[in-house]
Design a protein around this motif. Sequence first.
Motif, PDB file in Angstrom:
ATOM      1  N   ALA A   1      38.662  30.127  38.441  1.00 17.09           N
ATOM      2  CA  ALA A   1      38.667  30.874  39.701  1.00 17.09           C
ATOM      3  C   ALA A   1      37.777  32.107  39.603  1.00 17.09           C
ATOM      4  O   ALA A   1      37.010  32.408  40.531  1.00 17.09           O
TER       5      ALA A   1
ATOM      6  N   ARG B   1      42.450  34.138  46.863  1.00 13.58           N
ATOM      7  CA  ARG B   1      43.101  33.352  45.804  1.00 13.58           C
ATOM      8  C   ARG B   1      44.518  33.074  46.276  1.00 13.58           C
ATOM      9  O   ARG B   1      45.182  33.967  46.816  1.00 13.58           O
TER      10      ARG B   1
ATOM     11  N   MET C   1      40.055  38.566  46.253  1.00 13.70           N
ATOM     12  CA  MET C   1      39.736  38.622  44.825  1.00 13.70           C
ATOM     13  C   MET C   1      38.749  39.745  44.574  1.00 13.70           C
ATOM     14  O   MET C   1      37.943  40.056  45.388  1.00 13.70           O
TER      15      MET C   1
END
Length: 199
Positions: free
Chosen positions: A150, A170, A199
Motif C-alpha cells: 500500500a 486506505r 494516506m
Amino acid sequence: MSVIDELTNELARLPGIGRKTALRLTYHLLRQPAAQSRKLAEALVALTERVRSCELCHNLTESTLCHLCADPRRDQAVLCVVEQASDIASIERAGEFRGRYHVLGGRLSPLDGVGPEDLHVADLLARLGAEGVREVILATNPSLEGEATALYVQRQLASAAADGAIRVTRIARGLPVGGDLEYADGVTIAQAIAARREM
C-alpha cells in the motif's frame, strides 16, 4: 506411483488441504459415480481454458472485460486496489462499494521474490487519466507485506498525480492484522471501507 497417490498429492497442493484431507477427498471421489468425477474434471479443464485476466482491471473473467468493468453503473472515478481477484468478491459481499477495481496480482514480498515489477502498478497508473479517477482506495491486506505494498502504490500514485487531483485513501483497520480480505465478514469490510482515511 499409483493413481490414488497421484491425485492425493495434487489435492494436497491446494491451500488449506493437508495430506489426510486430500486422501479423504480422493476416496470420496472413488465412491461417487464415474459421471460425477468426469463432471469435476471437465469443470477443472474449462476453468483453465476459459478463465483469464480482465484486460482493464485484472479481475478473473471469461470475457475481455469482467462484469464489473463492463457495468456502466459502476463509478469509474473511484478505484479500489486489491491484491488478488478473490478480494473483490469479499468487498462485493459487503454491498457498500460502487466503484471499480484494480487487481495488483499479489503483494510485495522480497523473501518470495515478488518485487514492484511483478505487480500491475503500471497498469493502475495508466488508468488514472484515461478514466478520470478522483479517488484510489488501497485495500491491501493488513499484513506487513500488504502495508508495504500500500505504501509503495501510494508513493507511485503521488508521483503520477503531483497536482493532488487524486485522493488516495486506505481502508480502515477494522480488519485484523495478519488476516486476509478473503476470510473477513461483510460487516467488517463495509465498516473498513466506510471509515477509510487519507494516506
